[in-house]
Design an enzyme around this catalytic site. Structure first.
Site, PDB file in Angstrom:
ATOM      1  N   LYS A  82       0.836  -1.208   0.000  1.00  0.00           N
ATOM      2  CA  LYS A  82       0.000   0.000   0.000  1.00  0.00           C
ATOM      3  C   LYS A  82       0.872   1.261   0.000  1.00  0.00           C
ATOM      4  O   LYS A  82       0.620   2.183  -0.776  1.00  0.00           O
ATOM      5  CB  LYS A  82      -0.889  -0.070   1.260  1.00  0.00           C
ATOM      6  CG  LYS A  82      -1.907   1.014   1.404  1.00  0.00           C
ATOM      7  CD  LYS A  82      -3.029   0.568   2.329  1.00  0.00           C
ATOM      8  CE  LYS A  82      -2.718   0.727   3.810  1.00  0.00           C
ATOM      9  NZ  LYS A  82      -2.671   2.121   4.250  1.00  0.00           N
TER      10      LYS A  82
ATOM     11  N   ARG B 150       2.773   5.994  -3.321  1.00  0.00           N
ATOM     12  CA  ARG B 150       3.912   6.821  -3.744  1.00  0.00           C
ATOM     13  C   ARG B 150       4.159   6.690  -5.247  1.00  0.00           C
ATOM     14  O   ARG B 150       4.471   7.678  -5.930  1.00  0.00           O
ATOM     15  CB  ARG B 150       5.157   6.429  -2.960  1.00  0.00           C
ATOM     16  CG  ARG B 150       5.097   6.882  -1.493  1.00  0.00           C
ATOM     17  CD  ARG B 150       6.023   6.077  -0.617  1.00  0.00           C
ATOM     18  NE  ARG B 150       6.176   6.616   0.736  1.00  0.00           N
ATOM     19  CZ  ARG B 150       5.297   6.452   1.723  1.00  0.00           C
ATOM     20  NH1 ARG B 150       4.177   5.754   1.506  1.00  0.00           N
ATOM     21  NH2 ARG B 150       5.517   6.964   2.913  1.00  0.00           N
TER      22      ARG B 150
ATOM     23  N   GLY C   7      -5.015   8.042   5.344  1.00  0.00           N
ATOM     24  CA  GLY C   7      -4.124   9.083   5.864  1.00  0.00           C
ATOM     25  C   GLY C   7      -2.985   9.360   4.903  1.00  0.00           C
ATOM     26  O   GLY C   7      -2.568  10.508   4.722  1.00  0.00           O
TER      27      GLY C   7
ATOM     28  N   ARG D 142      -8.265  12.576  12.398  1.00  0.00           N
ATOM     29  CA  ARG D 142      -6.830  12.295  12.522  1.00  0.00           C
ATOM     30  C   ARG D 142      -6.014  13.595  12.422  1.00  0.00           C
ATOM     31  O   ARG D 142      -6.397  14.526  11.724  1.00  0.00           O
ATOM     32  CB  ARG D 142      -6.413  11.259  11.469  1.00  0.00           C
ATOM     33  CG  ARG D 142      -7.124   9.924  11.748  1.00  0.00           C
ATOM     34  CD  ARG D 142      -6.715   8.853  10.806  1.00  0.00           C
ATOM     35  NE  ARG D 142      -5.320   8.503  10.961  1.00  0.00           N
ATOM     36  CZ  ARG D 142      -4.672   7.691  10.136  1.00  0.00           C
ATOM     37  NH1 ARG D 142      -5.303   7.164   9.096  1.00  0.00           N
ATOM     38  NH2 ARG D 142      -3.410   7.401  10.346  1.00  0.00           N
TER      39      ARG D 142
ATOM     40  N   GLN E  99       4.763   9.504   6.841  1.00  0.00           N
ATOM     41  CA  GLN E  99       3.821  10.317   6.066  1.00  0.00           C
ATOM     42  C   GLN E  99       4.224  11.783   6.129  1.00  0.00           C
ATOM     43  O   GLN E  99       4.187  12.491   5.122  1.00  0.00           O
ATOM     44  CB  GLN E  99       2.400  10.121   6.597  1.00  0.00           C
ATOM     45  CG  GLN E  99       1.880   8.719   6.321  1.00  0.00           C
ATOM     46  CD  GLN E  99       0.477   8.492   6.846  1.00  0.00           C
ATOM     47  OE1 GLN E  99      -0.103   9.339   7.513  1.00  0.00           O
ATOM     48  NE2 GLN E  99      -0.081   7.328   6.555  1.00  0.00           N
TER      49      GLN E  99
ATOM     50  N   ASP F  48       2.443  -0.832  11.939  1.00  0.00           N
ATOM     51  CA  ASP F  48       1.193  -1.408  11.442  1.00  0.00           C
ATOM     52  C   ASP F  48       1.031  -2.877  11.830  1.00  0.00           C
ATOM     53  O   ASP F  48      -0.037  -3.460  11.628  1.00  0.00           O
ATOM     54  CB  ASP F  48       1.113  -1.248   9.918  1.00  0.00           C
ATOM     55  CG  ASP F  48       0.946   0.225   9.529  1.00  0.00           C
ATOM     56  OD1 ASP F  48       0.500   1.028  10.374  1.00  0.00           O
ATOM     57  OD2 ASP F  48       1.262   0.570   8.372  1.00  0.00           O
TER      58      ASP F  48
ATOM     59  N   LYS G 212      -4.432   6.277  14.721  1.00  0.00           N
ATOM     60  CA  LYS G 212      -4.501   5.564  13.431  1.00  0.00           C
ATOM     61  C   LYS G 212      -5.974   5.508  12.992  1.00  0.00           C
ATOM     62  O   LYS G 212      -6.798   6.274  13.472  1.00  0.00           O
ATOM     63  CB  LYS G 212      -3.901   4.169  13.580  1.00  0.00           C
ATOM     64  CG  LYS G 212      -2.399   4.191  13.848  1.00  0.00           C
ATOM     65  CD  LYS G 212      -1.626   4.672  12.643  1.00  0.00           C
ATOM     66  CE  LYS G 212      -0.147   4.755  12.915  1.00  0.00           C
ATOM     67  NZ  LYS G 212       0.573   5.424  11.843  1.00  0.00           N
TER      68      LYS G 212
ATOM     69  N   ARG H  59      -6.088   2.280  18.169  1.00  0.00           N
ATOM     70  CA  ARG H  59      -5.781   0.839  18.106  1.00  0.00           C
ATOM     71  C   ARG H  59      -5.439   0.253  19.471  1.00  0.00           C
ATOM     72  O   ARG H  59      -5.682  -0.933  19.694  1.00  0.00           O
ATOM     73  CB  ARG H  59      -4.656   0.570  17.101  1.00  0.00           C
ATOM     74  CG  ARG H  59      -5.149   0.713  15.683  1.00  0.00           C
ATOM     75  CD  ARG H  59      -4.119   0.306  14.629  1.00  0.00           C
ATOM     76  NE  ARG H  59      -4.753   0.371  13.322  1.00  0.00           N
ATOM     77  CZ  ARG H  59      -4.111   0.521  12.169  1.00  0.00           C
ATOM     78  NH1 ARG H  59      -2.785   0.626  12.155  1.00  0.00           N
ATOM     79  NH2 ARG H  59      -4.776   0.559  11.020  1.00  0.00           N
TER      80      ARG H  59
HETATM   81  C1  S3P Z   1       2.544   4.992   6.192  1.00  0.00           C
HETATM   82  C2  S3P Z   1       3.155   5.405   7.350  1.00  0.00           C
HETATM   83  C3  S3P Z   1       2.664   5.033   8.687  1.00  0.00           C
HETATM   84  C4  S3P Z   1       1.731   3.834   8.623  1.00  0.00           C
HETATM   85  C5  S3P Z   1       0.711   3.953   7.524  1.00  0.00           C
HETATM   86  C6  S3P Z   1       1.396   4.093   6.178  1.00  0.00           C
HETATM   87  C7  S3P Z   1       3.100   5.474   4.914  1.00  0.00           C
HETATM   88  O1  S3P Z   1       1.953   6.123   9.222  1.00  0.00           O
HETATM   89  O2  S3P Z   1       1.088   3.634   9.863  1.00  0.00           O
HETATM   90  O3  S3P Z   1      -0.118   2.806   7.504  1.00  0.00           O
HETATM   91  O4  S3P Z   1       2.738   4.925   3.852  1.00  0.00           O
HETATM   92  O5  S3P Z   1       3.920   6.389   4.945  1.00  0.00           O
HETATM   93  P1  S3P Z   1       2.697   7.333   9.978  1.00  0.00           P
HETATM   94  O6  S3P Z   1       3.665   7.939   9.032  1.00  0.00           O
HETATM   95  O7  S3P Z   1       1.631   8.325  10.354  1.00  0.00           O
HETATM   96  O8  S3P Z   1       3.342   6.696  11.170  1.00  0.00           O
END
Ligand code: S3P
Length: 424
Positions: free
Chosen positions: A21, A26, A89, A117, A163, A311, A338, A342
């Protein structure tokens, strides 16, 4: 939709799981701002990645699906309508970095969970770069991003989040001067790898902490192969470890070291997991994983390792119920923001199944082993809670029902069928 699961004895065979994912989001977004065509193979099939595709199409990006290959033609223009990131997110936070540098305004929203969030974590650095972003109170979505000229910043990450890191780097691709992100605690590095692959002016140096720098420059359309999602594989790894006489091969899984701390933790707990056919595709390591049933003991997981298995904590909590002794999970307060809270969701459902669990502000202490009992599980609409408790259901002494189980489609459409296929 409720899904009921009966206890299972053993799982065996081979599984393939959907594309990663994080890499899929990206690949689509970088393809959308690159010059020329990007061809992506093995894209994740879940709803979150669909949300990114939908938003990009609204922004005028041409995306053509052709069997397993997807073609993206770079080029963004103003969307006539509000963008909807759904439950994702990653879509909202990464896309905001791109949108902040455009010559038009965009409003982006999401579902009820995403609207709760925290978005200040991206609003703050983007504002420093010169963007203007309006939000609901407390920085909640919908966000209206007034795009414009940005300037590079030096940004020590205040929260260990891939992120946020990626959002700033994507904004930096169109900023004047250099953008530097400093991370004390490493997080997944898929953005950095893809930026390299697509010819960005990016450099990474690691000493005490990782320092990632980008400068404006053109990305070139590329061929991107997406590996299977390690976070989805984690549910099957756990099932094979916990069910007696199990042996499972999970093929073509991404094993980027910023994603696989779950394997290290399981090894500390006594697991033997084989990594076979290690190879590289599109700057990412990929392997087949072979997992067999094994008795496990409790462990302690905290500090810098947490972002590298963030995750996988829901399924780690299920594993901990079957391990001998205490498992301590600490420094994991991020789990409260999240797709659901969680930590609360895990404590609530674990108790319903008879597990011994203590909920802390930043983690859980679980004491095992416990024979779980079947229960009615509240998924809280969170895909990873639904899938983690599906695995718990296989271990219980009576049937388990997962409420709103369709949320598994967020990252893993077909999860319940793939699982059914390996139960014997
Ligand atoms: C992700 C980063 C993580 C992860 C999310 C996917 C990403 O979140 O929990 O499922 O693709 O960059 P955070 O960057 O908020 O920790």
């Amino acid at each position: 939709m409720n899904i009921s699961l009966a206890a299972a004895q053993t799982i065996r065979g081979r599984s393939t799981i959907p594309g990663d994912k994080s890499i899929s989001h990206r690949a689509l977004m970088l393809g959308a701002i690159a010059r020329g065509e990007t061809v992506i193979r093995g894209l994740a099939s879940g709803e979150d990645v669909r949300s990114t595709m939908r938003c990009l199409r609204q922004l005028g990006v041409l995306i053509e699906e052709n069997g397993n290959a997807l073609r993206v033609q770079g080029g963004l223009k103003k969307s006539a309508t509000l963008l909807d990131a759904g439950n994702s997110g990653t879509t909202m936070r990464l896309l905001s970095g791109i949108l902040a540098a455009q010559s038009f305004d965009t409003t982006i929203t999401g579902d009820a969970s995403l609207q709760r969030r925290p978005m200040r974590r991206i609003i703050a650095p983007l504002t420093k770069m010169g963007a203007t972003i309006s939000s609901r109170e407390n920085g909640y979505a919908p966000l209206t991003i007034h795009g414009g000229k940005l300037r590079g910043i030096h940004y020590p990450l205040p929260v260990a989040s891939a992120q946020v890191k990626s959002c700033v780097l994507l904004a930096g691709l169109h900023a004047e001067g250099e953008t530097v992100v400093e991370e004390k605690i490493p997080t997944r590095d898929h953005s950095e790898r893809l930026l390299h692959l697509m010819g960005a002016n990016v450099s990474v140096s690691s000493d005490q902490c990782s320092v990632i720098s980008v400068r404006a420059g053109e990305l070139h359309g590329s061929e991107i192969e997406v590996p299977g999602d390690f976070s989805s594989a984690a549910f099957f790894i756990a099932a094979a470890l916990l069910l007696v006489e199990s042996e499972l091969m999970i093929e073509h899984v991404g094993v980027n070291p910023t994603r696989t701390a779950f394997l290290e933790v399981l090894r500390e707990m006594g697991a033997k997991i084989e990594i076979a056919n290690l190879r590289n595709e599109s700057h990412e390591p990929i392997a087949d994983l072979i997992v067999r049933h094994q008795a496990l003991r409790g462990t302690k997981v905290f500090g810098n390792r947490i972002p590298l298995l963030i995750d996988e904590i829901p399924i780690l909590a299920i594993v901990a119920t079957q391990a001998e002794g205490e498992t301590h999970i600490r420094d994991a307060g991020e789990l409260r923001v999240k797709e659901s809270d969680r930590l609360a969701a895990l404590a609530h459902n674990l108790r319903a199944m008879g597990a011994v669990v203590e909920e802390l502000p930043d983690g859980l202490v679980i004491t095992g082993p416990t024979k779980l009992r079947g229960a009615e599980i509240d998924s809280f609409g969170d895909h990873r809670i639904a899938m983690a408790f599906a695995i718990a259901g296989l271990l219980a002494n009576s049937p388990t029902t997962i409420g709103a189980a369709e949320c598994a489609d967020i990252s893993f459409p077909g999860f319940f069928e793939v699982l059914k296929n390996v139960i014997i």
